[in-house]
Structures are given as structure tokens and as C-alpha cells.
Design a protein around this motif. Structure first.
Motif, PDB file in Angstrom:
ATOM      1  N   SER A 429       0.853  -1.198   0.000  1.00 13.52           N
ATOM      2  CA  SER A 429       0.000   0.000   0.000  1.00 13.52           C
ATOM      3  C   SER A 429       0.885   1.242   0.000  1.00 13.52           C
ATOM      4  N   THR A 430       0.898   1.955  -1.109  1.00 10.93           N
ATOM      5  CA  THR A 430       1.813   3.082  -1.257  1.00 10.93           C
ATOM      6  C   THR A 430       1.372   4.323  -0.494  1.00 10.93           C
ATOM      7  N   ALA A 431       0.046   4.503  -0.284  1.00  7.85           N
ATOM      8  CA  ALA A 431      -0.448   5.738   0.323  1.00  7.85           C
ATOM      9  C   ALA A 431      -1.152   5.502   1.656  1.00  7.85           C
ATOM     10  N   LEU A 432      -0.986   4.333   2.242  1.00  3.18           N
ATOM     11  CA  LEU A 432      -1.688   3.991   3.475  1.00  3.18           C
ATOM     12  C   LEU A 432      -1.297   4.936   4.607  1.00  3.18           C
ATOM     13  N   LYS A 433      -2.318   5.513   5.258  1.00  4.49           N
ATOM     14  CA  LYS A 433      -2.073   6.421   6.371  1.00  4.49           C
ATOM     15  C   LYS A 433      -2.278   5.745   7.725  1.00  4.49           C
ATOM     16  N   LYS A 434      -3.244   4.817   7.783  1.00  8.29           N
ATOM     17  CA  LYS A 434      -3.558   4.223   9.076  1.00  8.29           C
ATOM     18  C   LYS A 434      -4.053   2.800   8.910  1.00  8.29           C
ATOM     19  N   LEU A 435      -3.444   1.874   9.645  1.00  6.91           N
ATOM     20  CA  LEU A 435      -3.900   0.481   9.725  1.00  6.91           C
ATOM     21  C   LEU A 435      -4.277   0.203  11.165  1.00  6.91           C
ATOM     22  N   THR A 436      -5.546  -0.110  11.394  1.00  6.48           N
ATOM     23  CA  THR A 436      -6.048  -0.379  12.741  1.00  6.48           C
ATOM     24  C   THR A 436      -6.258  -1.874  12.902  1.00  6.48           C
ATOM     25  N   LEU A 437      -5.644  -2.434  13.953  1.00  4.95           N
ATOM     26  CA  LEU A 437      -5.734  -3.865  14.219  1.00  4.95           C
ATOM     27  C   LEU A 437      -6.334  -4.094  15.600  1.00  4.95           C
ATOM     28  N   CYS A 438      -7.025  -5.205  15.740  1.00  4.10           N
ATOM     29  CA  CYS A 438      -7.566  -5.613  17.036  1.00  4.10           C
ATOM     30  C   CYS A 438      -6.908  -6.925  17.428  1.00  4.10           C
ATOM     31  N   LEU A 439      -6.359  -6.990  18.636  1.00  2.31           N
ATOM     32  CA  LEU A 439      -5.742  -8.219  19.117  1.00  2.31           C
ATOM     33  C   LEU A 439      -6.711  -8.979  20.000  1.00  2.31           C
ATOM     34  N   ASP A 440      -6.612 -10.291  19.951  1.00  2.00           N
ATOM     35  CA  ASP A 440      -7.428 -11.140  20.807  1.00  2.00           C
ATOM     36  C   ASP A 440      -7.069 -10.884  22.275  1.00  2.00           C
ATOM     37  N   ASP A 441      -8.068 -11.037  23.161  1.00  2.00           N
ATOM     38  CA  ASP A 441      -7.839 -10.781  24.586  1.00  2.00           C
ATOM     39  C   ASP A 441      -6.758 -11.673  25.176  1.00  2.00           C
ATOM     40  N   SER A 442      -6.533 -12.811  24.552  1.00  2.00           N
ATOM     41  CA  SER A 442      -5.533 -13.747  25.083  1.00  2.00           C
ATOM     42  C   SER A 442      -4.103 -13.265  24.850  1.00  2.00           C
ATOM     43  N   ILE A 443      -3.953 -12.228  24.027  1.00  2.16           N
ATOM     44  CA  ILE A 443      -2.626 -11.707  23.708  1.00  2.16           C
ATOM     45  C   ILE A 443      -2.413 -10.394  24.454  1.00  2.16           C
ATOM     46  N   LYS A 444      -1.413 -10.358  25.298  1.00  5.45           N
ATOM     47  CA  LYS A 444      -1.079  -9.120  25.994  1.00  5.45           C
ATOM     48  C   LYS A 444      -0.227  -8.260  25.077  1.00  5.45           C
ATOM     49  N   LYS A 445      -0.720  -7.104  24.753  1.00  2.00           N
ATOM     50  CA  LYS A 445      -0.097  -6.280  23.728  1.00  2.00           C
ATOM     51  C   LYS A 445       1.372  -5.993  24.004  1.00  2.00           C
ATOM     52  N   GLU A 446       1.643  -5.436  25.155  1.00  2.00           N
ATOM     53  CA  GLU A 446       2.988  -4.929  25.401  1.00  2.00           C
ATOM     54  C   GLU A 446       4.019  -6.046  25.502  1.00  2.00           C
ATOM     55  N   GLU A 447       3.605  -7.222  25.942  1.00  2.00           N
ATOM     56  CA  GLU A 447       4.549  -8.303  26.156  1.00  2.00           C
ATOM     57  C   GLU A 447       4.499  -9.349  25.043  1.00  2.00           C
ATOM     58  N   SER A 448       3.621  -9.186  24.086  1.00  2.00           N
ATOM     59  CA  SER A 448       3.405 -10.219  23.083  1.00  2.00           C
ATOM     60  C   SER A 448       4.456 -10.167  21.976  1.00  2.00           C
ATOM     61  N   VAL A 449       4.943 -11.357  21.592  1.00  3.45           N
ATOM     62  CA  VAL A 449       5.849 -11.464  20.455  1.00  3.45           C
ATOM     63  C   VAL A 449       5.119 -11.061  19.183  1.00  3.45           C
ATOM     64  N   ILE A 450       3.836 -11.426  19.114  1.00  4.70           N
ATOM     65  CA  ILE A 450       3.027 -11.086  17.945  1.00  4.70           C
ATOM     66  C   ILE A 450       2.898  -9.576  17.823  1.00  4.70           C
ATOM     67  N   PHE A 451       2.690  -8.899  18.950  1.00  4.88           N
ATOM     68  CA  PHE A 451       2.570  -7.444  18.933  1.00  4.88           C
ATOM     69  C   PHE A 451       3.844  -6.811  18.384  1.00  4.88           C
ATOM     70  N   ARG A 452       4.981  -7.277  18.851  1.00  2.00           N
ATOM     71  CA  ARG A 452       6.248  -6.720  18.377  1.00  2.00           C
ATOM     72  C   ARG A 452       6.467  -7.043  16.903  1.00  2.00           C
ATOM     73  N   GLU A 453       6.056  -8.226  16.487  1.00  2.00           N
ATOM     74  CA  GLU A 453       6.207  -8.605  15.082  1.00  2.00           C
ATOM     75  C   GLU A 453       5.361  -7.723  14.184  1.00  2.00           C
ATOM     76  N   LEU A 454       4.135  -7.380  14.616  1.00  2.99           N
ATOM     77  CA  LEU A 454       3.260  -6.514  13.832  1.00  2.99           C
ATOM     78  C   LEU A 454       3.901  -5.140  13.606  1.00  2.99           C
ATOM     79  N   LEU A 455       4.560  -4.634  14.628  1.00  2.44           N
ATOM     80  CA  LEU A 455       5.143  -3.304  14.537  1.00  2.44           C
ATOM     81  C   LEU A 455       6.410  -3.263  13.691  1.00  2.44           C
ATOM     82  N   THR A 456       7.016  -4.439  13.445  1.00  2.18           N
ATOM     83  CA  THR A 456       8.260  -4.470  12.664  1.00  2.18           C
ATOM     84  C   THR A 456       8.063  -4.894  11.214  1.00  2.18           C
ATOM     85  N   ILE A 457       6.833  -5.122  10.802  1.00  3.43           N
ATOM     86  CA  ILE A 457       6.581  -5.488   9.403  1.00  3.43           C
ATOM     87  C   ILE A 457       6.929  -4.291   8.516  1.00  3.43           C
TER      88      ILE A 457
END
Length: 469
Positions: A429-457
Motif C-alpha cells: 500500500s503506497t499511500a496507506l495512512k492508518k492500519l487499525t488492528l484488534c488483538l485477541d484478549d488472550s494476547i497481551k499487547k505490550e509483552e506479546s511477540v506477535i505485537f512486536r512482530e506486527l510493529l516491525t513489518i
């Protein structure tokens, strides 16, 4: 506190002990009572002398047979129900009536005067009183409506379900703007009856055909196999059929010829053939259909008739600006796209996809046909999850340069196909301004490996912001 007649006034609990309700004018109180079942409206007569006769002037009547169940819930006290409605319609019988709502069921009712005779008498009565909003539902499908239903010139909105309708030999509904039809039959098996009725409603703006069948109740009284909608005034058309998965009967053909139509809502997997004529005014559509390719039926590339129908349908809705589409429909479109190229949806700016589970894999093919898409929302439904088509591993082109906002509403659990989808959006996506994601309650955002992986894509758009909820 007593009123001037010595009766106790109704006190509304609120700030400063002010009796707000009793201070309202009668006309406003009647509008409030209009929202209640008529049986409850009558009970307000005991509140005070001021309220003693107000119920007689409420401009709407709302009767339901379930209000007359015995203490053990069954059976229904039909005699009390029929007597109550009969008596009530006798009050102010010459006055005009704004609305009349009737829910009835006559299973096991066997008297000298059958239940449908009462209903016909009531309908004739409210038509004479120039009713504007009429709702009649019969769970037994045994009631035959009187012909006067077609000549009520005051009607603005008409809702009928579970009824047998007479053939519309003469129709005069010059004020009718909203028509809602559920399960029904036309007398004499008149194949053109529904088409005739719709076409003769000269100012009709909204048409709803909502059919819900329950196999266990054997609600198979609907005899509409070909649905023709021809209207010069229609702005909105909704056709919804639920609970039909196990039915053999198919709705063979739907034809919509409405040159002013702006909104189309189609949710029925049984449709064999859908023809949309004069679609140039269409602005928004909500589509959920497999075109009779569900329940084990597969798309056959050699079926030219089916291919032509899908092509014509896609071309017909290709000028819309706002689209809501089910993933089951996208699967049919994907199968079709392997035979023929998809038409371009050049005007489409907003797209919402309803996914069954995590079956997101067929989405990219469709996105490539939306060159000016700005907003994409990926929601979910409560339907049973299906196996998806693994096509994200195939090389894909860069997405629309206009796509700015994407939201994935279904909570992510970090599964492989979910991560592939997020990567696909960010990396293409060349012009994407905002991508909003919802994480499952079972995943703790700040400590989750998945959360960190999402931010490094990696992101093709340098201004893209990833928001995790």
C-alpha cells in the motif's frame, strides 16, 4: 400529590420531585403510549383521573396474541384475544388511525367463526379509518387478507408476513412508500401477482423482502420462485432469506428493473440467476450470495450461463461507491476470476468485507479491481468458519495508490494467514495512512511477540501509522 379532580397524580422520579409526566400535554403522552402494546396502554387508565380516558385517543393500536397466554404460557386464550381486539376497534371507530400492528397465530383454533374471519374484519375496519402504518403477521400462514388491503389510499407503510394475499386485480396505493413482505402466498398461484403489486405502487421508495424459514416449524408456505421488481420510483431494495440451508427449493430468478435504485441489499444463497437492469444510479450495495453454489455445489468454468450471469451482475454493481460484501461471495468471484478478468470498480471508495472466520485469502484478487479505493474494513460474521483458499503466497501487484485507511475488526490471534494478510497490506500500500488492528484478549499487547512482530513489518508507505486496539 393529588390533581384537581382528587385523583393521585403520576410522579416521575427525577430532579427536584417535579412531576414531568403529568405536565406533558395529552398529545405528547399519546405519542409515548403509541410505543407500547395496546394491552399495556389500557392499564394506564388506573393511574389517575387525568389518565382515565387518554388510552382512547392513542393514534395507534398494537395487538399481539402472546399477550394472552395463560399462566403456564400455553395455550393462548384466543377468545380473550379476539374479544379484546374486537372491542377495542369499536372505540372511536370513526376516528382516523395512524398505525395498526397485529401479530396473530391460530394453530388449533377451531370455532364457528375462524380466526382469519376476525382478521379480515379488523383489516377492513382500519382501512376505513385511513390507517397509515400497517403491520400484520400470522405465524400459522392460514390468514387470507381482504382485497381492501390494495385500496387503502392513506397507507404509507405496509408490512405483511405469513399470510395469503389475494391476486391484485385492482391496486390503488397512491401514498405507499415502504413495502415489506415476508413469507407469503398469493391466491390462485398467480405467478405475476407480486410483480403486479410492486409495479402499481407508484411512489414506492423502499421494498423489503425478508424471508426467514424454520425447518422444524415447516414454514414452507412461500410460493415465490421468481421475483420480479419493476418500479420507476424505487430507491432501496432489500432481499434477505435466512434459515434456508437445508431447503431443496431454490429462488430461480431475481430481476430488478429500477432505474432510480440507490441501495441494493442481497442476502440469499439460493438465487440461481440475478438480473440487474438499469443499474447506473446504484450507489451502495450489501451482497451476500453464492448464486446457488453452496451446499457442495462447485463453480463450473464450462457453465457459460452461470459465467455470463456473474459477469453481468459484477458489471451491474461496478459503478457503486460503497460496497459491503461477504467472503462467500468473494470466493465465487475468485473462482470466476480464473476464467475471466473482473470488471474495474472505478468509483468504489469504501469497502467492507464480512469474513467467515479467517478466510481472507481471496480478498487481494478483488482489491486489484478497485483502483480508487480509500477505505477498507474487514469485519466478521458469526457463521460457521470455512476453509480458505491459499492464494496469498502467489505474487501480487501493488495495491491501489488511493487506499488510505484499513481496519481489521476481527481480533488477531497471530495465526500464519493473519500475519500474511497484515504483511500484504503494509508491504503493498503506497499511500496507506492508518492500519487499525484488534488483538485477541488472550494476547497481551505490550509483552506479546506477535505485537512486536506486527510493529516491525516493513511498510511501503512511510507515513503509515499502525494502531493496535
Amino acid at each position: 400529590m393529588e390533581d384537581e379532580d382528587g385523583g393521585k397524580r403520576v410522579r416521575a422520579k427525577g430532579y427536584g420531585e417535579v412531576d414531568w409526566i403529568s405536565n406533558l400535554p395529552d398529545c405528547l403522552i399519546c405519542e409515548v403510549l403509541l410505543c407500547l402494546p395496546t394491552k399495556d396502554v389500557v392499564k394506564t387508565s388506573v393511574l389517575s383521573s387525568r389518565w382515565r380516558n387518554l388510552w382512547k385517543y392513542v393514534p395507534g393500536l398494537n395487538f399481539g396474541y402472546r399477550d394472552f397466554q395463560t399462566r403456564n404460557a400455553f395455550p393462548i386464550d384466543y377468545s380473550a384475544f379476539l374479544s379484546f381486539v374486537d372491542r377495542f376497534l369499536g372505540f372511536n371507530s370513526q376516528s382516523r388511525l395512524q398505525s395498526f400492528r397485529l401479530e396473530c397465530e391460530f394453530y388449533g383454533y377451531d370455532e364457528p367463526e375462524p380466526g382469519d374471519a376476525f382478521v379480515r374484519r379488523w383489516i377492513n375496519s382500519v382501512v376505513r379509518r385511513k390507517v397509515k402504518y400497517l403491520y400484520v403477521s400470522d405465524d400459522s400462514c392460514d390468514v387470507v387478507m381482504p382485497p381492501t388491503i390494495y385500496t387503502c389510499e392513506s397507507l404509507v407503510s405496509l408490512t405483511l408476513s405469513g399470510l395469503t394475499l389475494p391476486s391484485p386485480k385492482f391496486v390503488s396505493l397512491p401514498s405507499l412508500k415502504v413495502l415489506s413482505l415476508g413469507i407469503m402466498m398469493f391466491a390462485d398461484d398467480d405467478d405475476l401477482a407480486l410483480e403486479t403489486l410492486i409495479s402499481r405502487c407508484r411512489v414506492l421508495e423502499s421494498l423489503y423482502r425478508v424471508v426467514t424459514l424454520y425447518i422444524e416449524r415447516n414454514y414452507l408456505c412461500d410460493n415465490i420462485e421468481v421475483l420480479r421488481v419493476c418500479s420507476q420510483s424505487l430507491l432501496s431494495f432489500t432481499h434477505v432469506a435466512d434459515g434456508l440451508e437445508e431447503l431443496v427449493e431454490d429462488l430461480l430468478l431475481v430481476i430488478v428493473d429500477a432505474p432510480r435504485l440507490k441501495f441494493l441489499n442481497l442476502r440469499d444463497g439460493r438465487i440461481e440467476n440475478f438480473i440487474l437492469k438499469n443499474p447506473s444510479s446504484l450507489v451502495k450495495a450489501d451482497i451476500d450470495t453464492e448464486f446457488n453454489l453452496s451446499c457442495g455445489k462447485k463453480f463450473d468454468p464450462n457453465d457459460l450461463q452461470k459465467r455470463n450471469m456473474i459477469r453481468n451482475f459484477l458489471v451491474g454493481i461496478s459503478s457503486i461507491k460503497n460496497l459491503i460484501i461477504a467472503s462467500s461471495t468473494l470466493e465465487v468471484i475468485y473462482d470466476y476470476s480464473r476464467c475471466e478478468p473482473l470488471p474495474l470498480f472505478r468509483n468504489l471508495s469504501s469497502l467492507r468485507v464480512k469474513f467467515y472466520g479467517y478466510t481472507w485469502e481471496m480478498l487481494p484478487i478483488f482489491l486489484e479491481s478497485c483502483p480508487n479505493l480509500q477505505s477498507l474494513v474487514m469485519g466478521s460474521t458469526n457463521y460457521q468458519e470455512k476453509e480458505g483458499i491459499n492464494i496469498l503466497s502467489e505474487p501480487r501487484r501493488v495495491l491501489s495508490s488511493s487506499l488510505k485507511y484499513v481496519k481489521i475488526e476481527r481480533p488477531l490471534k497471530g495465526e500464519a494467514m493473519e500475519m500474511k494478510l497484515v504483511s500484504y497490506i503494509l508491504e503493498n500500500s503506497t499511500a496507506l495512512k492508518k492500519l487499525t488492528l484488534c488483538l485477541d484478549d488472550s494476547i497481551k499487547k505490550e509483552e506479546s511477540v506477535i505485537f512486536r512482530e506486527l510493529l516491525t513489518i516493513p511498510r511501503l508507505s512511510t507515513s503509515c501509522q499502525v494502531v493496535v486496539l
